[in-house]
Structure formats: C-alpha cells, structure tokens
Scaffold this active site. Structure first.
Site, short mmCIF file in Angstrom:
data_model
loop_
_atom_site.label_atom_id
_atom_site.label_comp_id
_atom_site.label_asym_id
_atom_site.label_seq_id
_atom_site.Cartn_x
_atom_site.Cartn_y
_atom_site.Cartn_z
N LYS A 1 0.76 -3.01 5.10
CA LYS A 1 -0.15 -3.81 4.29
C LYS A 1 0.54 -4.82 3.38
O LYS A 1 1.62 -4.58 2.85
CB LYS A 1 -1.01 -2.89 3.40
CG LYS A 1 -2.01 -2.05 4.15
CD LYS A 1 -3.08 -2.85 4.88
CE LYS A 1 -4.13 -3.41 3.97
NZ LYS A 1 -4.90 -2.36 3.29
N SER B 1 0.86 -1.19 0.00
CA SER B 1 0.00 0.00 0.00
C SER B 1 0.89 1.23 0.00
O SER B 1 1.90 1.27 0.68
CB SER B 1 -0.88 -0.02 1.25
OG SER B 1 -1.30 1.30 1.57
N GLU C 1 -8.08 -10.02 -6.04
CA GLU C 1 -9.11 -8.98 -6.21
C GLU C 1 -9.35 -8.67 -7.68
O GLU C 1 -10.49 -8.44 -8.11
CB GLU C 1 -8.71 -7.72 -5.46
CG GLU C 1 -8.76 -7.90 -3.95
CD GLU C 1 -8.09 -6.74 -3.24
OE1 GLU C 1 -8.63 -5.64 -3.28
OE2 GLU C 1 -7.02 -6.95 -2.65
#
Ligand code: ARG
Length: 453
Positions: free
Chosen positions: A279, A273, A286
């Site tokens: 992260k 991130s 996704e």
C-alpha cells in the site's frame, strides 16, 4: 487573582472556578497587551491618568510583551486579562489597578479577538497564495496534457490538466478575497464600549482605534460587546476553504487509485499500511477531507452561539474562541499539507475515451446550420449504430458517419481524436492550452493587485 470580589463575602467554589476559567484565550496574550498599551496611552492622552502613570504602565506592559513567549500563567488567573493585570501588579505595584480604567473585559475580549483575527487573516491569505502558486506551477507544466472532464463521474468532454488544476486556484483565490472582505469588518475597534454602554470618563475611542491602526469603530456599544458576526464570518471562510481543499483532496484520493491511475504520490507524501505491504496511501488528503467536517461543525456552532443571546455580552461568548481557533488552525495546517502534497503529484493521465468528442461532432453539424437538437439526435444515432456492432466511439469511420447522416463530411472523423479536442475549444475559460496561459496571467494579476497583495 480575580478582577472582582468587593461585593462577595466568600470566594467561588472549586467547581465554579474550574468550570468558568478560560485557558483557550492564552494565545491572545500578545494582542491583549497591545490593546492594553493603546488603551493606557489613550487614558494618558485624555488626561484620565497622569503622564507619569501612563509611562509606568506602558513600561510594565512592554516588559510583559517582551516576556510573552515565556509568560507564566498561574492557576489563579481567571483568563488572559487577569493574568496580564496580575503580572503588571508584580512589576509596577498598585498602579496596575488603573489599567482597567474605562474598560471592561467585555470590550477587551472583543478587541483581542479582532486583533488576533486581523493577523490570522493575513497569515491565511499568504498561505493560500502559496498553494495557489503550487497549483499554477503544476498547471503551467501540464497546460497541454489532455484529460477527461467528468459530470456525474462519467467522462464528459476533454480539457487540459492545467485547466482542471486552475479550477482550484480560482476557488482558493475567492477564499482569499472573502477573507480580505471580512478583514474590513474585523478591523474596527469595540474599545470604549465598556461593559455595555460606555463610560462617564472622557475616553477617546477614535484615538485608541488609531493607535491600533484599526479602520474605525464598532459604534454602538451594545453591538460592540455583544456581536460576533465577524468571528462567524471567519469561521465560515475557513469552512469554505476546507470544503474546497476537501474536494481537491477527494480528487487526489480518486486519482491515486488503481481505477483512475492519474497520479503517483511521492514517497514523501504517502503513508504505508501496517498490514498490506503493497500500500501507498494518500493520508494527507484523507485527513484534510476528514477535518473539513469539524470546521463545518464550527460554523454551525458559532452561529448557534449567537442566535438566542439577549443583548449585550453573555458568558456564552467565551466559547467562540475555541471554535475560531480550531477553524483557523485547521485551515492553516491543511493549506500547508496540501501545498506539500500537490507540489509532489506525478501525473500520468490515461487518454480519455473517444466518446468525449461526441459534442464536437454535433457542433460540426451545428456549424453547417443543423439545429442543435437534430445534431444531438444524429450523434446519438451514431452511438447506437456503433454499440449495435459492439464497437466503441473511437472506431467510427467516415463511412459510418455518412451512413448515419449525409450532412457529415468525411473529414469529420478527425474530430474523434480526443487529443485534439481541447485545443479547438474556443470559449473563454474552457481549458485549451492558450486558455490555461490566459488564466494564469489573470490569476497572477489578481494576486499582484490590491487588495490581495
Ligand atoms: N473570558 C471572557 C470571554 O472570553 C472574557 C470576558 C468576560 N467577561 C465577563 N463579564 N465575565 O468572553
């Protein structure tokens, strides 16, 4: 160059040209040439063109085939068919005008799409095979790892992680079988149908189909040029494959969350991130889930494209290609990415809650002749009894069991250990470690047998 024009006084306006030109079909170049070679050979064989003409045309087409990876399309090429005929003219001169004898772009494009999809089908099947292999390897490595199953996203029974992974191997295997089934439909030649209703020339439709190693004809000429059910089936097959991958992707996303903690994604398949330093994001999963949406959309579009068309060919059908290519490309890319990611999942699944053995306890009573409905009720009362004392299911003792119902035996308390529950599962395909072995064996047999292999 246009392939027509005799009846027109003026050329197309610029807008008409850019709006109707197709560049999406450029990837059909190779199959278009292969189809033309077979067509020309048939024309020669049937005596419609001379042997010398046939040889010169085939020779020119073979040269174009050789230069296919550096073929230069020109702005004036209306579509791939026009481009090949234009280039053939540059190589063999006026004789190129005989290439289109007994043929229309309507049967030509239907052929090209079929030849393309025949190959694309084989490529998808081999990619599916690779992902199935990754799943099988992981399943074998996790044949004994006990995990909860979920219904309604609540822990239900237990099974093994191997079993859970194999569920996807079975889904994907059916996806491959569906592709194989549609391959039979794809593999029929529309050539010779012409623009709509064949030709007065003695075209040999069977000969040209055989030259292309196709398994028969789309007999009715209107059907041959006007139908795209084989393409729609391919798009659906891609959408179903994407739906399966998306479902697996969704699970990986859940499993990688702090709440589940089932897996760690390796660095190689994670993304970071820009804002949050801690992260580790499952972006492959996704994106697969996100891209499934557009392939599902392709399915709706390819069906809608057909539903109002009067027979036979209509230019609307030009739009099928971008849908087919998009669906096919998306599944191919997603299979590759998922194989990469799934192969690198490090599992560390927390032990399931003891309540996942509630059915085992009820079935112990059933095996002593208690009707299932009573047994269900008894175990329900045990849950209530424990909850009233703020205790969880796993804390039950033999005394708790016999206090709730005298048909329990003291040793039934051993059934509450979830780690033993999966191995006791007797039903075929229920996920005990030996069932995982059996399923792997069955899957391997399916993949090694006809028609998948
Ligand atoms: N580009 C057209 C297609 O993809 C090829 C056939 C064109 N036929 C015609 N009559 N304009 O469907």
């Amino acid at each position: 160059m246009a392939l027509w024009g005799g009846r027109f006084g003026e050329g197309m306006s610029d807008v008409t040209k850019w709006f109707t030109d197709d560049t999406s079909d450029r990837r059909l170049l190779v199959v278009d040439i292969q189809g033309s070679i077979a067509h020309v050979e048939m024309l020669g064989q049937a005596g419609i063109i001379s042997g010398e003409e046939m040889e010169a045309l085939v020779d020119g087409l073979r040269r174009i085939l050789e230069e296919a990876d550096r073929f230069e399309f020109q702005d004036t090429d209306e579509d791939v068919h026009t481009a090949v005929e234009r280039r053939l003219g540059e190589l063999v001169g006026e004789l190129a005008g005989k290439l289109h004898t007994g043929r229309s772009r309507n049967d030509q494009i239907a052929l090209d799409l079929r030849l393309y999809l025949r190959q694309a089908t084989d490529e998808l099947i081999s990619q599916i095979r690779q992902l199935v292999e990754v799943l099988i390897e992981s399943a074998a490595a996790h044949r004994d790892v006990v995990v909860p199953t979920y219904t309604h996203l609540q822990q239900a029974q237990v099974t093994t992680l191997g079993h859970h992974l194999l569920a996807y191997a079975w889904m994907l295997t059916r996806d491959a079988e569906r592709l194989v089934a549609n391959r039979e439909q794809i593999d029929r030649s529309p050539l010779g149908a012409g623009a709509s209703a064949g030709s007065t020339l003695p075209l040999d439709r069977v000969d040209v189909a055989e030259r292309l190693a196709m398994d028969g004809l789309v007999v009715n000429s209107l059907d041959a040029v006007g139908s795209r059910d084989f393409a729609a089936a391919h798009v659906f097959n891609c959408a179903q494959g994407m739906a399966h991958l998306s479902r697996l992707a969704e699970e990986v996303i859940l499993w990688a969350s702090r709440e589940f903690r089932w897996v760690t994604l390796s660095d190689q398949v994670s993304t970071g991130s820009s804002a949050l330093p801690q992260k580790r994001n499952p972006d492959i999963a996704e994106l697969v889930r996100g891209r499934a949406a557009s392939v599902i959309g392709d399915t709706a579009a390819v069906l809608s494209l057909q539903k109002g068309l009067p027979l036979a060919y209509n230019r609307d059908l030009q739009e099928d290609k971008r849908l087919v290519f998009h669906a096919d490309d998306t599944l191919a890319a997603s299979l590759e990415a998922m194989a990469e990611m799934v192969g690198q999942l490090e599992f560390h699944v927390p032990e399931p809650g003891a309540e996942t053995t509630a059915l085992d306890l009820a079935e112990a009573l059933v095996s002593r002749g208690v009707p299932f409905r009573d047994a269900h009720e008894v175990v329900g009362r045990l849950v209530l009894h424990l909850e009233a004392a703020d205790r969880d299911f796993g804390s039950a003792t033999s005394d708790d069991l016999t206090a709730v119902d005298t048909r329990f035996e003291g040793s039934d308390v051993d059934l509450l250990d979830p780690s033993q529950s999966a191995a006791r599962r007797a039903t075929v395909g229920a996920g005990s470690p030996t069932s995982v072995d059996d399923q792997i064996e069955s899957l391997r047999q399916i993949w090694e047998g006809k028609p998948l292999n």
